[in-house]
Design an enzyme around this catalytic site. Structure first.
Site, PDB file in Angstrom:
ATOM      1  N   LYS A 124       0.851  -1.201   0.000  1.00 19.29           N
ATOM      2  CA  LYS A 124       0.000   0.000   0.000  1.00 19.29           C
ATOM      3  C   LYS A 124       0.881   1.243   0.000  1.00 19.29           C
ATOM      4  O   LYS A 124       1.724   1.413   0.873  1.00 19.29           O
ATOM      5  CB  LYS A 124      -0.914   0.030   1.219  1.00 19.29           C
TER       6      LYS A 124
ATOM      7  N   ASP B 121      -3.387   4.389  -2.097  1.00 14.22           N
ATOM      8  CA  ASP B 121      -4.380   4.863  -1.116  1.00 14.22           C
ATOM      9  C   ASP B 121      -4.361   6.395  -1.061  1.00 14.22           C
ATOM     10  O   ASP B 121      -3.804   6.978  -0.139  1.00 14.22           O
ATOM     11  CB  ASP B 121      -4.037   4.256   0.250  1.00 14.22           C
TER      12      ASP B 121
ATOM     13  N   LYS C  26      -7.278   8.319  -1.376  1.00 14.30           N
ATOM     14  CA  LYS C  26      -8.553   8.811  -0.820  1.00 14.30           C
ATOM     15  C   LYS C  26      -9.026  10.077  -1.534  1.00 14.30           C
ATOM     16  O   LYS C  26      -9.209  11.137  -0.924  1.00 14.30           O
ATOM     17  CB  LYS C  26      -8.437   9.058   0.687  1.00 14.30           C
TER      18      LYS C  26
ATOM     19  N   ASP D 253     -13.380  15.150  -4.383  1.00 14.02           N
ATOM     20  CA  ASP D 253     -13.481  16.486  -4.992  1.00 14.02           C
ATOM     21  C   ASP D 253     -14.765  16.508  -5.809  1.00 14.02           C
ATOM     22  O   ASP D 253     -15.600  15.592  -5.678  1.00 14.02           O
ATOM     23  CB  ASP D 253     -12.234  16.740  -5.872  1.00 14.02           C
TER      24      ASP D 253
ATOM     25  N   THR E 174     -11.919   5.813  10.468  1.00 17.46           N
ATOM     26  CA  THR E 174     -11.992   5.298  11.843  1.00 17.46           C
ATOM     27  C   THR E 174     -11.546   6.338  12.867  1.00 17.46           C
ATOM     28  O   THR E 174     -11.767   6.175  14.061  1.00 17.46           O
ATOM     29  CB  THR E 174     -11.168   4.007  12.015  1.00 17.46           C
TER      30      THR E 174
ATOM     31  N   ARG F 259       2.699  -2.123  10.946  1.00 14.85           N
ATOM     32  CA  ARG F 259       3.702  -2.302  12.003  1.00 14.85           C
ATOM     33  C   ARG F 259       3.948  -3.738  12.451  1.00 14.85           C
ATOM     34  O   ARG F 259       5.098  -4.084  12.767  1.00 14.85           O
ATOM     35  CB  ARG F 259       3.360  -1.389  13.185  1.00 14.85           C
TER      36      ARG F 259
END
Ligand code: C5P
Length: 238
Positions: A40, A67, A69, A72, A126, A217
């Protein structure tokens, strides 16, 4: 052609390349080896390193989830996709709250000009809780808003949804089986949860219907990233 996986099979791992520079990216690619199929690339890396990073990753045999996002007006979103059309990517994110016209234009454009790319809708981030939604004038429960935006996106031809693990069961039930569900917030049973709060193990997320698990991670910060990846893959296939 890049095939995007649907439900009922083991989810694929997408390694989130949340790293400071290309050297670190190269190191982790070396360390994880061929078992890693997807990576990603988010805003941090794409704005720093640009399209050349995406080409480099594709040349190294990785499938790229871009990614960005996007959000507009419909014309600008479609034009942004046009700018990305030559890139070797498999998935691109856009905000479902951009609305039906933007989603429909993007999905039509992608189907014609980027047939190998799956567009993914982002619903409620989130980081947004109930109070955050209310602050922008939405008084419905977060989960209703997630479902509303996910359904809207799918109705407009968007191929997948990014969701938290806890949203998986509801979305899997409400959306067509062909909709790809892509889920961060994954932690193997023995791993630190870091700052993630609503988490699932890889096996739980598989059970709940995820098609892709975005993991950072637990692999990036592991003493041996390859072993961490292999252990997650083992958990998923076992
Ligand atoms: O390191 P970790 O496994 O927590 O990384 C998860 C990745 O998924 C990060 O790139 C993070 O930005 C992303 N993400 C997330 N939660 C979301 C959406 C994206 O953790 N709701």
């Amino acid at each position: 052609m890049i095939e995007v996986k649907m439900s009922n099979s083991s989810p694929e791992i997408i390694l989130a390349l949340d790293l400071e520079d290309r050297e670190q990216i190269n190191q982790v690619l070396q360390a994880t080896g061929e078992s890693l199929k997807w990576v990603k690339v988010g805003l941090q890396s794409f704005l720093r390193d640009g399209p050349s990073l995406v080409h480099e990753l594709a040349d190294a045999g990785k499938r790229v989830f871009l990614d960005l996002k996007l959000h507009d007006i419909p014309n600008t979103m479609a034009k942004a996709l046009e700018s990305l059309a030559g890139l070797p990517v498999g998935m691109i994110t856009l905000h479902a709250c951009a609305g039906p016209e933007a989603l429909s234009r993007c999905s039509k454009f992608a189907k014609e000009a980027m047939p190998d790319v799956t567009l993914l809708g982002v619903t409620v981030l989130t980081s947004t809780n109930q109070a955050g939604l209310e602050a922008i004038g939405i008084n419905d429960p977060v989960e209703d808003q997630v479902l509303r935006l996910a359904s809207l996106a799918v109705d407009q031809g968007i191929g997948g949804i990014v969701c938290s693990p806890l949203e998986l069961p509801k979305l899997r039930q409400a959306l067509p089986q062909s909709t790809a569900l892509v889920t961060p917030g994954i932690r193997p049973a023995n791993a630190s949860s870091d700052d993630q709060k609503r988490i699932m193990t890889p096996a739980q997320a598989k059970q709940a219907g995820a098609n892709y698990l975005v993991i950072g991670r637990p692999i990036l910060a592991a003493p041996n990233p390859r072993m961490a990846l292999e252990s997650i893959l083992g958990e998923l296939s076992g």
